[in-house]
Structures are given as structure tokens and as C-alpha cells.
Design a protein around this motif. Sequence first.
Motif, PDB file in Angstrom:
ATOM      1  N   TYR A  21       0.740  -1.302  -0.286  1.00  0.00           N
ATOM      2  CA  TYR A  21       0.250   0.117  -0.035  1.00  0.00           C
ATOM      3  C   TYR A  21       1.132   1.527   0.102  1.00  0.00           C
ATOM      4  N   LEU A  31      -9.383   9.205  -8.079  1.00  0.00           N
ATOM      5  CA  LEU A  31      -9.262   7.364  -7.888  1.00  0.00           C
ATOM      6  C   LEU A  31     -10.237   6.276  -8.192  1.00  0.00           C
ATOM      7  N   LYS A  35     -10.597  -0.317  -7.720  1.00  0.00           N
ATOM      8  CA  LYS A  35      -9.730  -0.159  -6.574  1.00  0.00           C
ATOM      9  C   LYS A  35     -10.498  -0.458  -5.325  1.00  0.00           C
ATOM     10  N   ASN A  36      -9.034  -0.970  -4.287  1.00  0.00           N
ATOM     11  CA  ASN A  36      -8.889  -1.712  -3.448  1.00  0.00           C
ATOM     12  C   ASN A  36      -7.861  -0.290  -2.614  1.00  0.00           C
ATOM     13  N   TYR A  37      -8.839   0.472  -1.643  1.00  0.00           N
ATOM     14  CA  TYR A  37      -7.527   1.426  -0.792  1.00  0.00           C
ATOM     15  C   TYR A  37      -7.981   0.686   0.450  1.00  0.00           C
ATOM     16  N   LYS A  38      -6.708   0.816   0.742  1.00  0.00           N
ATOM     17  CA  LYS A  38      -7.159   1.991   2.933  1.00  0.00           C
ATOM     18  C   LYS A  38      -7.426   2.832   3.064  1.00  0.00           C
ATOM     19  N   LYS A  47      -9.995  -1.824   4.610  1.00  0.00           N
ATOM     20  CA  LYS A  47      -9.534  -1.976   3.370  1.00  0.00           C
ATOM     21  C   LYS A  47     -10.877  -2.429   2.955  1.00  0.00           C
ATOM     22  N   ILE A  77      -4.980   8.203   3.161  1.00  0.00           N
ATOM     23  CA  ILE A  77      -5.913   6.865   2.063  1.00  0.00           C
ATOM     24  C   ILE A  77      -4.381   6.394   1.270  1.00  0.00           C
ATOM     25  N   LYS A  78      -4.605   5.051   1.189  1.00  0.00           N
ATOM     26  CA  LYS A  78      -3.821   4.256   0.655  1.00  0.00           C
ATOM     27  C   LYS A  78      -3.832   3.347  -0.259  1.00  0.00           C
ATOM     28  N   GLU A  79      -3.357   3.279  -1.697  1.00  0.00           N
ATOM     29  CA  GLU A  79      -3.476   2.735  -2.183  1.00  0.00           C
ATOM     30  C   GLU A  79      -3.522   1.145  -2.598  1.00  0.00           C
ATOM     31  N   SER A  80      -3.896   0.085  -2.960  1.00  0.00           N
ATOM     32  CA  SER A  80      -2.999  -1.478  -2.932  1.00  0.00           C
ATOM     33  C   SER A  80      -2.799  -1.638  -4.042  1.00  0.00           C
TER      34      SER A  80
END
Length: 110
Positions: A21, A31, A35-38, A47, A77-80
Motif C-alpha cells: 500500500y 481515485l 480499486k481497493n484502498y485503505k 480496507k 488513503i492508501k492505494e493497494s
Amino acid sequence: MKTSIIYLIVISFLFQSCYTYRTIDLKDTSLVVGKNYKMRQDTKFVKSKLELVNDSIITVKEGKISKNIPISQIKEIKESKFSALKTVGLVLGIGSIVLFGGGAIALSQM
């Protein structure tokens, strides 16, 4: 003693993640829906999968529940991103533990 060390090593490998991440800035990047983000609103990261992006509200899906989150409440926010290196390391690590663990057990019974 040997078995507890083996269990500790196996557990540490099982809790590794195949995803990395990276922190992104909401103002500079767009964004991507699907997509999956934290996301961190208060103290813990959650998640979630992005369903809809608006000017002021983000709709995410956490498990089977959809939530509307105001962008002003998101602190980080973090991108996986899938990490092939971590996946290969995990598979090779588990394989070597099984190989060496089985060898050590076989040699100890001789």
C-alpha cells in the motif's frame, strides 16, 4: 522447543501480505472506481473497494456493506498494489520451511 520455533516462523510467513500500500494525495490524484484502498478516518485503517467518487462524497464497499464517506473526514488513503516479489518470497519461504522442517523432523527420528 524446535516445534515452537517452526510454528513461529510459519505464522510470521502466513501473515505476510501479497499487496503493498502506498499513500496517495486526494487533491493531486484521481481515485479509480473498482480499486481497493485503505482509508483512515479516525485511528484505524479500513480496507474497502471504491464504488463511486463524487466531489464531496466517496462511496465504498466494506465486505457486503456500502458506505458513503465525506472526503473531508478521510485523514489518509492508501492505494493497494499487487507485489509479485512478496508473493514469490512468501511461496518460496513456506516451501523452504516445509522442506527444512520435514528434513529436521526426519533426521531427529533417526
